[in-house]
Enzyme design. Structure first.
Site, short mmCIF file in Angstrom:
data_model
loop_
_atom_site.label_atom_id
_atom_site.label_comp_id
_atom_site.label_asym_id
_atom_site.label_seq_id
_atom_site.Cartn_x
_atom_site.Cartn_y
_atom_site.Cartn_z
CG ASP A 105 -1.61 37.12 -8.17
OD1 ASP A 105 -1.68 35.91 -8.48
OD2 ASP A 105 -2.27 37.62 -7.25
CE LYS A 163 -1.60 28.17 -4.07
NZ LYS A 163 -2.57 28.79 -5.01
CD GLU A 174 1.37 38.11 -5.61
OE1 GLU A 174 1.57 36.88 -5.49
OE2 GLU A 174 0.57 38.75 -4.92
NE ARG A 196 -3.13 0.69 -0.66
CZ ARG A 196 -3.46 0.81 -1.94
NH1 ARG A 196 -3.13 1.90 -2.61
NH2 ARG A 196 -4.10 -0.16 -2.55
CE LYS A 199 2.69 34.68 -3.69
NZ LYS A 199 1.97 33.39 -3.79
#
Length: 292
Positions: free
Chosen positions: A226, A140, A205, A105, A172
Site C-alpha cells: 500500500d 469502492k 496489506e 432512462r 487491512k
C-alpha cells in the site's frame, strides 16, 4: 460460498437492483406517457453512442425492457466489450411505445454507467498490456450497484477483486493495528480459515518493508503493498521473489493513468484501482423514438 451459491447470489443482486431502479422511477406510474401516448401505439427506439468508448450493460438493458413488457423485441448492433464510435447504433427496441418509454432512462442509466467504467478500465488495461500485471477493481462501488460496477470492470478487461466481505480474508491496516501486528493478524486469520474449513484466500496489506518481512514469514496468499514508492515496489518484488514464487503481490494507493505503467513495470502481479468505480464518468448514449 460454493460457485453455484455465488452465481445465484450475484444474479439475485442484479435482478433486485433492476426492479428497484424501475420501481423508484415509476412509483405509481409514468404519468407523462399515460397522459400523452395511446397505450396501443407501437414504434421503435434506437440507442446511439454520442462519443467513443467501450460498451457494457447491453444485457442489463435487455433485462430492463423485458421487465417493462416481455413482448418488446430487441436487436443488438454491438456487443458488450466492443469499441463503439460516436454516432454508431448500439441497439434497437421495438413494440409498444409506453413500456419502451418507461424503461428508457433506467436502461440508459445502467448502460451509460457501465460503459463509462468499461471504457476507463480498458484505458488502464491497454497501458500495461506489455506486462503480466493485471488490473483489479475495489469495493469502492455505488451502494446497490456493485454487481454492475464489477461486471463492467470485467467487460473492460479488468479483473474482479473480492465481491464483498465474504469471499476473501483481506487484512487491512485497521485489522492489523487492532490485532497487534501483521503476524498476529495473519495467524488468527489462518486459524479461523482452518477452523471453519473456508475455501478462500488470505491477503494482507503492508505499509513498510518491515511489515512485508513479517507478512512473508507467515506466507499469506497475497500481499498488498500500500502506497509504496516505485523504488520500494521494485525492492519488495525482488525480495519476495527471492523467498517465495507462490506469494502474489498487489500494489495499491492513488493509482492513475499517469502512474499505472511504471507501477506495472516493477513486476507486481496486480494493481488495484479505486478510480475505476468510485469516480465514474458515464459514456454518453441517447435513445430516439420513431413511430411505426
Amino acid at each position: 460460498m460454493k460457485n453455484r451459491d455465488c452465481h445465484d447470489f450475484y444474479e439475485g443482486c442484479r435482478s433486485r437492483a433492476v426492479m428497484l431502479a424501475l420501481e423508484e422511477d415509476r412509483y405509481t406510474g409514468d404519468v407523462t406517457t399515460m397522459a400523452t401516448i395511446d397505450p396501443a401505439q407501437e414504434g421503435h427506439a434506437v440507442v446511439t453512442a454520442k462519443e467513443d468508448g467501450i460498451l457494457a450493460g447491453l444485457d442489463v438493458a435487455a433485462q430492463v425492457f423485458a421487465a417493462c413488457n416481455p413482448s418488446l423485441s430487441l436487436a443488438m448492433h454491438r456487443q458488450d466489450g466492443e469499441r463503439v464510435a460516436n454516432g454508431e447504433r448500439v441497439m434497437e427496441v421495438k413494440g409498444l411505445l409506453a413500456p419502451i418509454l418507461l424503461g428508457e432512462r433506467t436502461a440508459l442509466n445502467f448502460m451509460q454507467r457501465m460503459s463509462g467504467i468499461a471504457t476507463k478500465t480498458r484505458a488502464f488495461v491497454d497501458l500495461i498490456s506489455h506486462t503480466d500485471t493485471r488490473i483489479l477493481d475495489t469495493r469502492k462501488t455505488a451502494p446497490g450497484l456493485r454487481y454492475f460496477d464489477k461486471e463492467a470492470v470485467r467487460i473492460g478487461g479488468g479483473r474482479n477483486h473480492r465481491f464483498g466481505l465474504f469471499d476473501l480474508i483481506l487484512i487491512k491496516d485497521n485489522h492489523i493495528d487492532a490485532a497487534g501486528g501483521v503476524g498476529p493478524a495473519l495467524n488468527r486469520a489462518r486459524m479461523y480459515r482452518e477452523k471453519h474449513a473456508l475455501d478462500i484466500r488470505i491477503e494482507v496489506e503492508v505499509r513498510s518493508l518491515d511489515e512485508l518481512s513479517a507478512a512473508l514469514a507467515c506466507r499469506p496468499d497475497i500481499i498488498l503493498l500500500d502506497n509504496f514508492t516505485l523504488d520500494l515496489l521494485r525492492e519488495a518484488v525482488e525480495y519476495v521473489r527471492s523467498i517465495s514464487a507462490s506469494v502474489e503481490l498487489e500494489a495499491s494507493g492513488n493509482m492513475s493513468l499517469h502512474t499505472v505503467k511504471a507501477v506495472a513495470e516493477t513486476g507486481v502481479d496486480f494493481i488495484s484501482v479505486g478510480e475505476l468505480t468510485h469516480s465514474v464518468r458515464a459514456l454518453d448514449l441517447s435513445m430516439t423514438i420513431t413511430l411505426d
